[in-house]
Write an enzyme that holds these catalytic residues in place. Sequence first.
Site, PDB file in Angstrom:
ATOM      1  CB  CYS A 120      -0.934   0.008   1.206  1.00 49.40           C
ATOM      2  SG  CYS A 120      -2.333  -1.129   1.086  1.00 49.40           S
ATOM      3  CB  CYS A 230      -4.272   1.421   2.400  1.00 48.04           C
ATOM      4  SG  CYS A 230      -4.969   2.944   1.838  1.00 48.04           S
TER       5      CYS A 230
HETATM    6 FE1  SF4 Z   1      -1.296  -3.680  -2.660  1.00 48.67          FE
HETATM    7 FE2  SF4 Z   1      -2.728  -2.322  -0.890  1.00 48.67          FE
HETATM    8 FE3  SF4 Z   1      -3.615  -2.561  -3.417  1.00 48.67          FE
HETATM    9 FE4  SF4 Z   1      -3.657  -4.673  -1.850  1.00 48.67          FE
HETATM   10  S1  SF4 Z   1      -4.827  -2.768  -1.523  1.00 48.67           S
HETATM   11  S2  SF4 Z   1      -2.840  -4.644  -3.976  1.00 48.67           S
HETATM   12  S3  SF4 Z   1      -1.841  -4.377  -0.584  1.00 48.67           S
HETATM   13  S4  SF4 Z   1      -1.794  -1.474  -2.763  1.00 48.67           S
END
Ligand code: SF4
Length: 255
Positions: A120, A230
């Site tokens: 994230c 996130c």
């Molecule tokens: Fe990556 Fe966060 Fe998107 Fe999941 S929500 S794919 S962990 S950026």
Amino acid sequence: MTQPETVAQILAELAGAAAEDILADAARRFPGRVALATSLGVEDQALTHMIAEAGLDIPIFTLDTGRLYPETYDLIDRTCKRYGLKIAVYCPNAREVEEMVARDGINLFRDSEHLRHGCCETRKVKPLRRAQAELDAWICGLRSGQGATRQKVDPVEWDAGAGILKVNPLAEWDEARVWDYVRAHDVPYNPLHDTGFPSIGCAPCTRAVAKGEDWRAGRWWWESPDHRECGLHQSHAGASAGDGTPADDDAGAAS
Ligand code: SF4
């Protein structure tokens, strides 16, 4: 004036103001220095409609993590065409993503909370900080009561993570009011909302929820409910979880 005093003064001036008036106030107060971060969620679509209808000088941007649902990309296109506006799309640093995936795997977020937060951070938080670099305030569609991590949201807050003000015009709205507004104004929305997705983020990290389940139960469902953010809305995650962990998606197709 200190940041808490600034926030308190703006909140006093905006007491009882409608969402449209909060947006107009932001455009006046921060000319050329405020933008809407849209996740293309239904709240952000309502805000986009208000901005477009009023012709407010508030640019709109979103975050393309590279892992979004096809329906979300389609909605970016439909929204731009419907309102005749541009949505700036911020992407993560390609080299950083390549190194992360080479080191930790393509679906690293399943392996640990630490790796999930790293994903994230790379795919959402860093692009968001880049988008915020020239801003004094950013606008998003947060509402009070959006699950375990967002019990109380004020219309204006200090965003310590970004170092700028955060404006939440829908802070006092509930979900039913948002949907009433969207239907009354024929605002385009993500069809996934009609199939059990109250919150839509990255495809591998979002699932539909059952009737009666928490609003954000479909986000990072394999983790503790208190930590499902996130990094985009740290103050709320911190307020509820007590540890300053972040929030997710509602800032750019990020949330
Ligand atoms: Fe990556 Fe966060 Fe998107 Fe999941 S929500 S794919 S962990 S950026």
